[in-house]
Design a protein around this motif. Structure first.
Motif, mmCIF file in Angstrom:
data_model
loop_
_atom_site.group_PDB
_atom_site.id
_atom_site.type_symbol
_atom_site.label_atom_id
_atom_site.label_comp_id
_atom_site.label_asym_id
_atom_site.label_seq_id
_atom_site.Cartn_x
_atom_site.Cartn_y
_atom_site.Cartn_z
ATOM 1 N N LEU A 375 -57.605 -21.753 -1.665
ATOM 2 C CA LEU A 375 -57.488 -21.944 -3.109
ATOM 3 C C LEU A 375 -56.025 -22.162 -3.440
ATOM 4 O O LEU A 375 -55.156 -21.421 -2.974
ATOM 5 N N GLY A 376 -55.736 -23.179 -4.244
ATOM 6 C CA GLY A 376 -54.354 -23.428 -4.625
ATOM 7 C C GLY A 376 -54.241 -24.373 -5.797
ATOM 8 O O GLY A 376 -55.232 -24.701 -6.456
ATOM 9 N N VAL A 377 -53.020 -24.791 -6.059
ATOM 10 C CA VAL A 377 -52.724 -25.757 -7.117
ATOM 11 C C VAL A 377 -51.913 -26.889 -6.506
ATOM 12 O O VAL A 377 -50.955 -26.652 -5.775
ATOM 13 N N ALA A 378 -52.316 -28.122 -6.794
ATOM 14 C CA ALA A 378 -51.613 -29.305 -6.310
ATOM 15 C C ALA A 378 -51.154 -30.133 -7.496
ATOM 16 O O ALA A 378 -51.692 -30.021 -8.608
ATOM 17 N N THR A 379 -50.159 -30.968 -7.269
ATOM 18 C CA THR A 379 -49.653 -31.875 -8.305
ATOM 19 C C THR A 379 -49.525 -33.270 -7.719
ATOM 20 O O THR A 379 -48.915 -33.458 -6.661
ATOM 21 N N TRP A 380 -50.129 -34.218 -8.414
ATOM 22 C CA TRP A 380 -49.956 -35.627 -8.080
ATOM 23 C C TRP A 380 -48.888 -36.160 -9.015
ATOM 24 O O TRP A 380 -49.004 -36.024 -10.238
ATOM 25 N N TYR A 381 -47.840 -36.751 -8.462
ATOM 26 C CA TYR A 381 -46.720 -37.184 -9.291
ATOM 27 C C TYR A 381 -46.160 -38.498 -8.760
ATOM 28 O O TYR A 381 -46.367 -38.862 -7.598
ATOM 29 N N GLY A 382 -45.450 -39.234 -9.629
ATOM 30 C CA GLY A 382 -44.859 -40.496 -9.199
ATOM 31 C C GLY A 382 -44.509 -41.365 -10.385
ATOM 32 O O GLY A 382 -44.254 -40.871 -11.497
ATOM 33 N N THR A 383 -44.522 -42.679 -10.171
ATOM 34 C CA THR A 383 -44.166 -43.631 -11.228
ATOM 35 C C THR A 383 -45.259 -44.670 -11.370
ATOM 36 O O THR A 383 -45.935 -45.034 -10.402
ATOM 37 N N LEU A 384 -45.427 -45.148 -12.590
ATOM 38 C CA LEU A 384 -46.401 -46.185 -12.886
ATOM 39 C C LEU A 384 -45.806 -47.558 -12.589
ATOM 40 O O LEU A 384 -44.586 -47.721 -12.514
ATOM 41 N N ALA A 385 -46.682 -48.542 -12.450
ATOM 42 C CA ALA A 385 -46.224 -49.884 -12.104
ATOM 43 C C ALA A 385 -45.259 -50.434 -13.140
ATOM 44 O O ALA A 385 -44.293 -51.117 -12.814
ATOM 45 N N GLY A 386 -45.489 -50.157 -14.419
ATOM 46 C CA GLY A 386 -44.629 -50.679 -15.473
ATOM 47 C C GLY A 386 -43.451 -49.791 -15.792
ATOM 48 O O GLY A 386 -42.749 -50.021 -16.789
ATOM 49 N N GLY A 387 -43.201 -48.781 -14.971
ATOM 50 C CA GLY A 387 -42.125 -47.833 -15.245
ATOM 51 C C GLY A 387 -42.649 -46.587 -15.914
ATOM 52 O O GLY A 387 -43.728 -46.578 -16.510
ATOM 53 N N GLY A 388 -41.911 -45.523 -15.841
ATOM 54 C CA GLY A 388 -42.343 -44.256 -16.427
ATOM 55 C C GLY A 388 -42.977 -43.362 -15.381
ATOM 56 O O GLY A 388 -43.657 -43.837 -14.462
ATOM 57 N N ALA A 389 -42.743 -42.071 -15.533
ATOM 58 C CA ALA A 389 -43.233 -41.101 -14.552
ATOM 59 C C ALA A 389 -44.539 -40.477 -15.017
ATOM 60 O O ALA A 389 -44.836 -40.427 -16.205
ATOM 61 N N PHE A 390 -45.333 -40.038 -14.062
ATOM 62 C CA PHE A 390 -46.525 -39.258 -14.386
ATOM 63 C C PHE A 390 -46.550 -38.030 -13.488
ATOM 64 O O PHE A 390 -45.990 -38.026 -12.390
ATOM 65 N N GLU A 391 -47.193 -36.971 -13.949
ATOM 66 C CA GLU A 391 -47.337 -35.729 -13.193
ATOM 67 C C GLU A 391 -48.618 -35.064 -13.639
ATOM 68 O O GLU A 391 -48.809 -34.801 -14.828
ATOM 69 N N ASP A 392 -49.501 -34.806 -12.691
ATOM 70 C CA ASP A 392 -50.826 -34.273 -13.004
ATOM 71 C C ASP A 392 -51.110 -33.112 -12.062
ATOM 72 O O ASP A 392 -51.216 -33.301 -10.853
#
Length: 723
Positions: A375-392
């Motif tokens: 059991l844990g917590v993960a984060t998917w993170y990075g940049t979108l094709a048009g620029g800008g970061a995401f973190e989920d």
């Protein structure tokens, strides 16, 4: 089409974070890729409708959402229809048309119920009573933050002994209480400062002297928890703030904190603030070498999976995921509760590349790890094709077999209770990964014991053990020898803790009366706090099926435990078995790479028949077989052979050998089933190899050969042993 649907899916996730502009851009990518696919057409219209509604463009938003509903209504895709109704409800509510929005919510719930998606139906029931969607990105982000915890708030749910030690330290520091500060550390505490401008190592009194200088300078600490591993490790982002001669100072760094069994800090490793990857690697190394040493292969494969995901190495990902791998998402906005197969999951990774998404997966918390689940917590993170970061960020529950993960289940961070409940379900004794060859009188006695302890039925617990039962504890810090009465008293005492659980993972069997397990105790009590203890245990039954002997080893002492298992088998039930002794000589000769000794164990007319799906061609003679083994050793110089199960009757042998080693940076552990015939000169005359999934076929062949020799295989059903 897959890319179009993935773009819409990610757009919906961005909406949950209040990032309507980026979600709209992804909806346009989805539209361009969708072609005439109805599912994608419904999805991109729904995402864009919600994005436009949040910008205040109500007319166009409602029009798009109604178009999505009309498309969905023409299909039998109830989940897509429900999503379209939800999008329309959001657009109507943003326009101030609450009554119409409530009606659409009701229809969405009805569609989910018709599909049998009760989790989704319950989750959104009564949506009309929730807060209205604000017409601006800022408003929607604020609303989202109220209902969806972020990774930082989730960290509070994953405290452990290390985080509690840091909290005590910070509280004492703020109170300017030096005695309480030092009490939070072990006397031998060591600092390993790996920052680029420092590079020093100090311990004991030298460490405390340097810490006192910082204390006297008036420095204050601000710490944010980033990651945890198990019960004793934590990673923090820290800022040192204070006033010293020459003006105020502020310095950022990362702390890796480790504590001992008493909850006192034993190690601090410091990193530059931008060195999070290096700090996480060090965190994982300490976890795999210490508290989670029993799961080193599993953790190695997890890290290999993360690397392959970052590098987009589909071949490596495919090699790391078993054929029965499934992924299920229970998440609010991106979940369907429908299992995704290995092939579909791997294809989805390619879709991300098509969308030009640059992303990586990070494990923030790995709080629970047992022989069956994590059991844990993960984060998917990075940049979108048009620029800008995401973190989920999201919670993950994994089912594993000790080597690879077979099932992943994803939950939102506000579903942690559901995630924990799922983990508890997977760790129950009846949730074990099916290994039907590990079944004998001891496994059945073990199951009876687990059920009796869970029921706190101490009469039944006592009855599982023979009257002359003895337990020898050979762990380095114990060295005990106890009888049945004292052992049951101990089980009763620890079961009386505030929280207590025993978890046993079956590792190997010999014949009908011997079993090797990996044991784990997880407990909590007001007087001693959290306790996690692991060990190896060899158990033996008597002729009546009662547990008569138990030998305990340190968790890392697998070689000694396996040696004891073999010795007890050859001294008891397998004492008259030539095939059993031959099998163990075979393992020893391979370990030494003594090819001449191996060849001497094989008959001149040896035949090797491989019935596995991806097996070898038929081999004839010792030379061909030994050469095949030598080729394996050349491909993987550290490969070793382990026997998980062995039973023998006359000149016939049924065993489950496991090849364990590394190849091209990855760890492998391959099990198979072999039926072996021995000739009159006590040499192997024939091998028949099967996949583990072909166990029934292998056992049928074994029993047929025993019957042909006028012998009856050892009882497997337990009627004689448990009567």
């Amino acid at each position: 089409i897959d890319a179009a649907q993935a773009a819409a899916l990610l757009g919906r996730a961005l909406l949950a974070q209040g990032r309507a502009d980026e979600a709209e851009r992804l909806s346009r990518d989805s539209e361009a890729l969708a072609g005439d696919d109805l599912k994608a057409a419904i999805a991109w219209r729904g995402v864009r409708a919600e994005a436009l509604a949040r910008r205040g463009e109500h007319g166009e938003a409602i029009g798009l959402a109604r178009a999505a509903v009309e498309l969905a209504a023409s299909t039998d895709a109830l989940l897509d229809h429900a999503d379209a109704r939800r999008a329309l409800a959001a657009a109507l509510r943003a326009a101030g048309r609450a009554a119409e929005a409530d009606a659409e919510d009701v229809q969405a719930v009805a569609l989910w119920e018709a599909k049998g998606a009760t989790v989704l139906a319950d989750r959104f029931r009564g949506a009309a009573s929730r807060a209205a969607v604000a017409p601006t990105d800022a408003g929607s982000a604020a609303a989202a933050s109220r209902v969806r915890p972020n990774a930082a708030s989730a960290a509070a749910a994953f405290t452990n002994a290390a985080t509690r030690a840091v909290e005590r330290f910070l509280a004492a520091w703020d109170a300017r209480d030096w005695d309480r500060i030092t009490d939070s550390f072990a006397a031998t505490h060591a600092l390993d400062d790996r920052r680029s401008l420092f590079r020093l190592q100090v311990a004991g009194s030298t460490f405390f002297a340097s810490l006192r200088l910082v204390f006297d300078a008036g420095i204050r600490w601000q710490a944010t928890l980033l990651a945890t591993r198990g019960g004793r490790l934590a990673l923090y982002a820290v800022e040192a703030v204070g006033g010293v001669e020459g003006g105020p100072v502020s310095s950022a760094l990362l702390w890796l904190v480790e504590v001992d069994g008493d909850g006192r800090r034993t190690h601090l490793v410091a990193f530059d603030p931008q060195a999070r990857d290096a700090a996480t690697d060090a965190l994982d190394d300490r976890y795999a070498a210490g508290e989670a040493a029993s799961y080193a292969v599993l953790l190695h494969n997890l890290r290999a999976y993360l690397r392959a995901a970052i590098e987009g190495d589909g071949g490596a990902l495919a090699a790391l995921l078993p054929a029965d791998f499934t992924l299920v998402s229970h998440r609010q906005l991106v979940g369907t509760d429908v299992p995704v197969t290995r092939e579909t999951y791997l294809a989805t990774r390619g879709v991300l590349e098509d969308l030009r998404l640059r992303g990586a997966l990070r494990i923030d918390h790995l709080s629970q790890l047992s022989g069956r689940a994590a059991l844990g917590v993960a984060t998917w993170y990075g940049t979108l094709a048009g620029g800008g970061a995401f973190e989920d960020s999201f919670a993950v529950v994994c089912a594993h077999d000790g080597t690879r993960f077979h099932r992943l289940e994803l939950f939102d961070l506000d579903q942690l209770d559901a995630a924990r409940a799922r983990y508890e379900t997977l760790t129950r004794p009846d949730a074990a990964v099916a290994r039907p060859y590990l079944d004998n009188a001891v496994t059945r006695a073990s199951e009876r014991l687990g059920a009796a302890i869970a029921a706190r039925d101490w009469t039944r617990v006592t009855a599982v053990f023979a009257a002359d039962f003895r337990l020898q504890d050979r762990r380095a810090l114990l060295r005990l020898d106890v009888d049945r009465e004292h052992h049951v008293q101990f089980l009763r005492m620890v079961s009386g803790m505030t929280a207590a659980r025993f978890i046993n993972t079956w590792l190997a069997t010999r014949g009908t009366r011997l079993l090797l397990t990996r044991g784990r105790f997880e407990g909590r009590d007001q007087s001693i706090g959290d306790s996690v203890i692991e060990w190896l245990s060899l158990a033996e039954t008597d002729a009546a099926g009662a547990l008569s002997r138990q030998v305990m080893f340190d968790a890392g002492d697998l070689a000694a435990a396996l040696a004891e298992l073999d010795a007890r088998y050859l001294a008891g039930e397998g004492s008259a078995s030539l095939p059993a002794a031959l099998a163990m000589r075979f393992v020893g000769a391979f370990a030494l790479r003594d090819w001449a000794a191996l060849a001497a164990l094989l008959a001149p007319d040896l035949e090797v028949h491989d019935h596995r799906v991806l097996g070898w061609e038929t081999l004839h003679g010792p030379d061909a077989y030994v050469q095949a083994l030598r080729s394996l050793a050349e491909l993987s110089p550290d490969v070793q052979l382990r026997i998980d199960h062995l039973e023998a009757t006359g000149a016939c042998l049924l065993c489950v050998p496991v090849w364990v080693g590394t190849h091209e940076g990855g760890v492998f552990e391959n099990a198979s089933v072999f039926v072996t015939e021995i000739d009159a000169q006590q040499r192997v005359r024939r091998f028949d190899g099967f996949d583990v999934e072909q166990l029934a076929e292998a056992r049928q062949l074994y029993e047929a050969r025993c019957a042909r020799a006028g012998l009856c295989p050892a009882n497997r059903g337990g009627s004689e042993l448990t009567s």
